[in-house]
Write a protein that holds these residues in place. Structure first.
Motif, PDB file in Angstrom:
ATOM      1  N   LEU A 172     -11.162  -7.851   1.537  1.00 38.29           N
ATOM      2  CA  LEU A 172     -10.187  -6.486   2.291  1.00 38.29           C
ATOM      3  C   LEU A 172     -11.221  -5.294   2.451  1.00 38.29           C
ATOM      4  O   LEU A 172     -10.864  -4.419   3.092  1.00 38.29           O
ATOM      5  CB  LEU A 172      -9.022  -6.450   1.300  1.00 38.29           C
ATOM      6  CG  LEU A 172      -7.986  -7.489   1.113  1.00 38.29           C
ATOM      7  CD1 LEU A 172      -7.091  -7.404   0.187  1.00 38.29           C
ATOM      8  CD2 LEU A 172      -7.328  -8.013   2.607  1.00 38.29           C
ATOM      9  N   LEU A 173     -12.162  -5.016   1.347  1.00 40.22           N
ATOM     10  CA  LEU A 173     -12.711  -3.806   1.478  1.00 40.22           C
ATOM     11  C   LEU A 173     -13.792  -3.711   2.333  1.00 40.22           C
ATOM     12  O   LEU A 173     -14.663  -4.546   2.655  1.00 40.22           O
ATOM     13  CB  LEU A 173     -13.056  -3.333  -0.086  1.00 40.22           C
ATOM     14  CG  LEU A 173     -12.006  -3.247  -1.045  1.00 40.22           C
ATOM     15  CD1 LEU A 173     -12.561  -2.831  -2.446  1.00 40.22           C
ATOM     16  CD2 LEU A 173     -10.829  -2.265  -0.758  1.00 40.22           C
TER      17      LEU A 173
ATOM     18  N   VAL B  87       1.315  -0.013  -2.127  1.00 45.89           N
ATOM     19  CA  VAL B  87       0.159  -0.875  -1.598  1.00 45.89           C
ATOM     20  C   VAL B  87      -0.095  -0.502  -0.263  1.00 45.89           C
ATOM     21  O   VAL B  87      -1.185  -0.255   0.255  1.00 45.89           O
ATOM     22  CB  VAL B  87       0.293  -2.182  -1.598  1.00 45.89           C
ATOM     23  CG1 VAL B  87      -0.779  -3.133  -1.319  1.00 45.89           C
ATOM     24  CG2 VAL B  87       0.529  -2.919  -3.499  1.00 45.89           C
ATOM     25  N   LEU B  88       0.832  -0.572   0.550  1.00 42.70           N
ATOM     26  CA  LEU B  88       0.840  -0.252   2.147  1.00 42.70           C
ATOM     27  C   LEU B  88       0.249   1.067   2.354  1.00 42.70           C
ATOM     28  O   LEU B  88      -0.596   1.474   3.108  1.00 42.70           O
ATOM     29  CB  LEU B  88       2.043  -0.567   2.903  1.00 42.70           C
ATOM     30  CG  LEU B  88       2.347  -2.097   2.968  1.00 42.70           C
ATOM     31  CD1 LEU B  88       3.780  -2.246   3.975  1.00 42.70           C
ATOM     32  CD2 LEU B  88       1.275  -2.713   3.954  1.00 42.70           C
TER      33      LEU B  88
ATOM     34  N   ALA C  38      -3.051   1.414   1.198  1.00 45.14           N
ATOM     35  CA  ALA C  38      -4.175   0.770   1.864  1.00 45.14           C
ATOM     36  C   ALA C  38      -4.633   1.581   3.177  1.00 45.14           C
ATOM     37  O   ALA C  38      -5.510   1.285   3.660  1.00 45.14           O
ATOM     38  CB  ALA C  38      -3.628  -0.697   2.557  1.00 45.14           C
ATOM     39  N   ARG C  39      -3.785   2.576   3.565  1.00 41.84           N
ATOM     40  CA  ARG C  39      -4.197   3.543   4.818  1.00 41.84           C
ATOM     41  C   ARG C  39      -5.466   4.276   4.340  1.00 41.84           C
ATOM     42  O   ARG C  39      -6.216   4.666   5.198  1.00 41.84           O
ATOM     43  CB  ARG C  39      -3.055   4.385   5.122  1.00 41.84           C
ATOM     44  CG  ARG C  39      -1.926   3.670   5.653  1.00 41.84           C
ATOM     45  CD  ARG C  39      -0.633   4.550   5.843  1.00 41.84           C
ATOM     46  NE  ARG C  39      -0.857   5.836   6.345  1.00 41.84           N
ATOM     47  CZ  ARG C  39      -0.269   6.881   6.823  1.00 41.84           C
ATOM     48  NH1 ARG C  39       1.453   6.631   6.365  1.00 41.84           N
ATOM     49  NH2 ARG C  39      -0.344   8.014   7.393  1.00 41.84           N
TER      50      ARG C  39
ATOM     51  N   ALA D 216      -7.632   3.219   1.777  1.00 37.28           N
ATOM     52  CA  ALA D 216      -8.775   2.408   1.065  1.00 37.28           C
ATOM     53  C   ALA D 216      -9.118   1.253   1.816  1.00 37.28           C
ATOM     54  O   ALA D 216     -10.374   1.090   1.669  1.00 37.28           O
ATOM     55  CB  ALA D 216      -8.103   1.828  -0.290  1.00 37.28           C
ATOM     56  N   LEU D 217      -8.573   0.758   2.826  1.00 39.67           N
ATOM     57  CA  LEU D 217      -8.857  -0.483   3.631  1.00 39.67           C
ATOM     58  C   LEU D 217      -9.359  -0.113   5.079  1.00 39.67           C
ATOM     59  O   LEU D 217      -9.560  -0.970   5.958  1.00 39.67           O
ATOM     60  CB  LEU D 217      -7.765  -1.597   3.447  1.00 39.67           C
ATOM     61  CG  LEU D 217      -7.286  -1.925   2.143  1.00 39.67           C
ATOM     62  CD1 LEU D 217      -5.824  -2.888   2.425  1.00 39.67           C
ATOM     63  CD2 LEU D 217      -8.419  -2.152   1.212  1.00 39.67           C
ATOM     64  N   SER D 218      -9.320   1.138   5.542  1.00 39.06           N
ATOM     65  CA  SER D 218      -9.613   1.637   6.890  1.00 39.06           C
ATOM     66  C   SER D 218     -11.396   1.730   6.998  1.00 39.06           C
ATOM     67  O   SER D 218     -11.795   2.652   6.339  1.00 39.06           O
ATOM     68  CB  SER D 218      -8.798   2.696   7.229  1.00 39.06           C
ATOM     69  OG  SER D 218      -9.467   3.085   8.382  1.00 39.06           O
TER      70      SER D 218
ATOM     71  N   ALA E  46      -9.764   2.870  -2.903  1.00 42.97           N
ATOM     72  CA  ALA E  46     -10.071   1.441  -3.097  1.00 42.97           C
ATOM     73  C   ALA E  46     -10.044   1.073  -4.628  1.00 42.97           C
ATOM     74  O   ALA E  46      -9.599   0.226  -4.945  1.00 42.97           O
ATOM     75  CB  ALA E  46     -11.362   1.107  -2.365  1.00 42.97           C
TER      76      ALA E  46
ATOM     77  N   LEU F  33      -6.536   1.116  -6.254  1.00 47.31           N
ATOM     78  CA  LEU F  33      -5.798  -0.174  -5.557  1.00 47.31           C
ATOM     79  C   LEU F  33      -6.236  -1.381  -6.326  1.00 47.31           C
ATOM     80  O   LEU F  33      -5.624  -2.169  -6.757  1.00 47.31           O
ATOM     81  CB  LEU F  33      -5.660  -0.514  -4.273  1.00 47.31           C
ATOM     82  CG  LEU F  33      -4.837   0.508  -3.280  1.00 47.31           C
ATOM     83  CD1 LEU F  33      -5.155  -0.030  -1.987  1.00 47.31           C
ATOM     84  CD2 LEU F  33      -3.435   0.346  -3.664  1.00 47.31           C
TER      85      LEU F  33
ATOM     86  N   ALA G  93      -3.417   6.180  -5.380  1.00 45.16           N
ATOM     87  CA  ALA G  93      -3.640   5.748  -3.940  1.00 45.16           C
ATOM     88  C   ALA G  93      -2.951   6.340  -2.809  1.00 45.16           C
ATOM     89  O   ALA G  93      -3.148   6.738  -1.831  1.00 45.16           O
ATOM     90  CB  ALA G  93      -3.857   4.193  -3.815  1.00 45.16           C
TER      91      ALA G  93
END
Length: 690
Positions: A237-238, A444-445, A448-449, A451-453, A468, A471, A503
């Motif tokens: 994911l990261l 989490v969503l 994620a905006r 941490a995961l972009s 990241a 989370l 997060a």
């Protein structure tokens, strides 16, 4: 004057730019204190900390007044669902079999709501968030060093272990493992994060080694499997996988070098040998490995920050590390397949040991690879059955134990179902489970905006790195808590919700949300707001007083109970008075009367004991212990019919209790049950009171 600032100025800047950081740092200090104090499990430990969090939240609101319209919608959804779940938890007191347990469980959920609100509602600057999570991580590393040295220096280390597994400081082996493992993931990800000072990155990498080794000392299978799941998640994911692999190699190497000596401690405790020498060797190995890894990562981070390599050379290095990572992954997959053998057979063996209980594990060898034997299969069966029986609203928060006594098969008496998900389903039904799912899913969503972009990772690498890391810490708690009772440890649950909130606080606002914030500020400027302000302040004050009262009453009651349990031998009247006060402070609890009745039995005051146990049953009608004692007292006093009825009920409430079965057998044979002999047996079994 020069425009440059020193280290103190750099440290103070996040505090000036985000005033809420200061209250959040206070909460971090509470989390660290809980970690070193039974992981915050007893209500006497976590309730005062919850009151501190409430005060910190009030300070944050006073110092930086919150406008809810400025909070991103998805964060409001998460907070709203968590607030509704907290309300449902309090409502479950009405139908819970043990209302006092439901009150305590609701208060614990209220704590998590307060923590999440403190860390999520105010926008968090990346530098401020980095300060918070680094402060928590490094403080936990410092606590880990203390714990390691304490274990090595104590005269009798066996008292800190259970069957060769470290249980200190949480008091429960799996919770002790999670205390350190949950922190190791943020430490690892921050160690490879951009814009983190190279010295801090080195300390975090070395800390990750130390934390992982401490977790390994508890030999928790749940922690081991959760770590494997986490490793897959972070690589899938990261972004910045090459940087992660580059840091993971020395960290994994340090753990691999020290792990054999760490595991040897448990082997010496379980099978005999020189425990002191094993502890000395393990301590030295862990500290040396952590120091070496810290140095290697710090040097690498310093070279990276100074850009010693040209961009083409750095690109070639990244590609080389990426290819090496792929090669290592393939080797691990092939090697794992070879070692595990037939995967179908391994799965079948795991399932059989999981169903078969502790005795199904392979004899000899490491506990970590012996199987999945425990009584969790039976716990889960009962939790699912209770959900089927009460599908809408469940049996009531933290009301699993009585149901397990009735329907379980093992001789354990678990208070909780050992799963966050099954806790929500069985105790709060579909409604509660959906609220928890929506609350955690929205959080989490939102996180994620940031941490995961991959795009944001390039534009704002510090925000992405800290998001990241936050989370990852929360994800570990969820993964491991899916097979253990971690919701009930405030020292684990509160930091997890703080990380999720952190997060969420890092979420960069979208254009519509920016427009909404401008509109909110414009509306706040009108004169009508002044008229509403007293009402808002009055409502906030009322809510704060109600929350404080709900948190304080059970805590103060438990303090009185514990004091009475310590002084009853020398000051029985004072002990009885304290228990009476405890029953008034917590009008739902049966425990003050249970303790008073047990004290009366020790003084052979059977009449008083019977009255106290009857009072306990008026608050908790299905208490098996009070029912058993009343049955034995009735038999001793020459009331065989009443004694038989009560003992039959005691067996129905706890069918596998050997003492209740023995008492019923005597009553059925028209023999008198000796309450004094019964309580000697209870004391020998460390049951209820000591």
């Amino acid at each position: 004057m020069s425009g440059s600032v020193g280290p103190i100025g750099k440290l103070a800047r996040p505090l000036r730019e985000a005033p809420v950081t200061i209250p959040a740092l206070g909460a971090v200090a509470v989390f660290v204190a809980w970690a070193g104090s039974q992981a915050g499990y007893p209500v006497t430990h976590w309730a005062p900390g919850a009151l501190i969090v409430l005060v910190l939240l009030a300070i944050a609101q006073f110092g930086s007044p919150l406008r809810l319209g400025e909070v991103p919608l998805i964060v409001r959804v998460a907070l709203g669902c968590l607030a509704l779940y907290t309300g449902l938890s309090f409502l479950s007191i009405l139908w819970a079999g043990v209302p006092s347990d439901a009150w305590e469980g609701a208060n614990r959920t209220l704590l998590y709501l307060l923590v999440f609100a403190l860390f999520s509602l105010w926008p968090m600057r990346p530098a401020s968030a980095a300060l918070l999570i680094c402060a928590w991580t490094l403080a936990m590393v410092g606590l880990g060093v203390f714990v390691l040295l304490h274990i090595d220096g104590v005269a009798d280390p066996a008292g800190l272990f259970s069957e060769g597994r470290l249980k200190y400081p949480a008091g429960y082996e799996n919770a002790s493992a999670a205390t350190w493992a949950m922190v190791s993931w943020p430490a690892l990800l921050l160690a490879c994060g951009a814009r983190i000072p190279w010295v801090v990155r080195g300390l975090l990498a070395g800390g990750a080694v130390l934390l992982a080794d401490l977790a390994l000392m508890s030999q928790s299978r749940g922690s081991l499997y959760a770590s494997v799941v986490m490793l897959v998640l972070v690589f899938v994911l990261l972004p910045r996988r090459v940087h992660l692999f580059a840091v993971l190699v020395p960290v994994a190497g340090g753990i691999a070098l020290s792990a054999p000596l760490v595991l040897r401690v448990g082997d010496r405790l379980s099978h005999g040998g020189n425990v002191t020498a094993a502890l000395h060797s393990a301590t030295a190995a862990v500290l040396i490995a952590a120091l070496l890894v810290s140095t290697v990562v710090a040097v690498g981070a310093a070279l990276e920050s100074r850009k010693v390599l040209s961009e083409p050379a750095a690109g070639r290095l990244r590609r080389g590390i990426g290819l090496l990572a792929i090669a290592v992954g393939l080797v691990l997959l092939v090697g794992g397949a070879v070692v595990s053998g037939d995967p179908v057979a391994r799965v079948e063996h795991g399932w059989q040991t999981f169903k078969g209980g502790y005795g199904a594990d392979a004899k000899g060898g490491s506990r970590l690879t012996s199987g999945l034997g425990s009584n969790r299969y039976d716990f889960y069966r009962v939790a699912i059955d209770e959900f089927v029986a009460h599908p809408l609203l469940g049996t009531g928060v933290d009301n699993f134990q009585q149901q397990y006594l009735l329907h379980g098969h093992s001789h354990e008496t678990p208070r909780y179902p050992h799963s966050i998900e099954l806790r929500a389903l069985g105790e709060t039904g579909v409604v509660g489970a959906l609220l928890v799912l929506l609350a955690l899913g929205a959080g989490v969503l939102a996180g994620a905006r940031s941490a995961l972009s991959p795009a944001l990772s390039k534009l704002d690498p510090l925000r992405a790195s800290v998001g990241a890391a936050a989370l990852a810490g929360f994800a570990y708690w969820i993964v491991h808590g899916s097979v253990d009772w971690f919701w009930e440890f405030a020292g684990l649950g509160a930091p997890a919700f703080a990380l999720l909130g952190l997060a969420c606080g890092l979420v960069p606002p979208s254009e519509p949300e920016k427009a909404a914030r401008s509109t909110s500020r414009a509306r706040a400027a009108i004169a009508g707001r002044r008229m509403r302000r007293p009402l808002v302040l009055a409502g906030g004050l009322f809510a704060s007083v109600a929350v404080a009262g709900s948190l304080a009453a059970p805590w103060l009651s438990q303090l009185q109970i514990e004091s009475a349990a310590q002084i009853w031998r020398t000051a029985p009247r004072r002990a009885y008075a304290q228990l009476a006060d405890a029953s008034k402070l917590n009008p739902l609890a049966a425990e003050p009367f249970l303790v008073a009745g047990t004290i009366a039995l020790r003084f052979n005051d059977l009449a008083r004991a019977d009255r106290d146990f009857a009072s306990a049953l008026s608050r908790s009608p299905n208490d098996a212990y009070a029912t058993l004692e009343r049955g034995a007292i009735a038999s001793t006093l020459g009331h065989p019919r009443l004694g038989l009825q009560l003992l039959e009920r005691a067996v129905r409430l706890n069918p596998r209790d050997p003492l209740a079965l023995e008492g019923l057998h005597l009553a059925q044979q028209h023999k008198r049950v000796d309450v004094e002999a019964l309580n000697r047996s209870i004391l020998l079994n460390a049951h209820k009171f000591a």
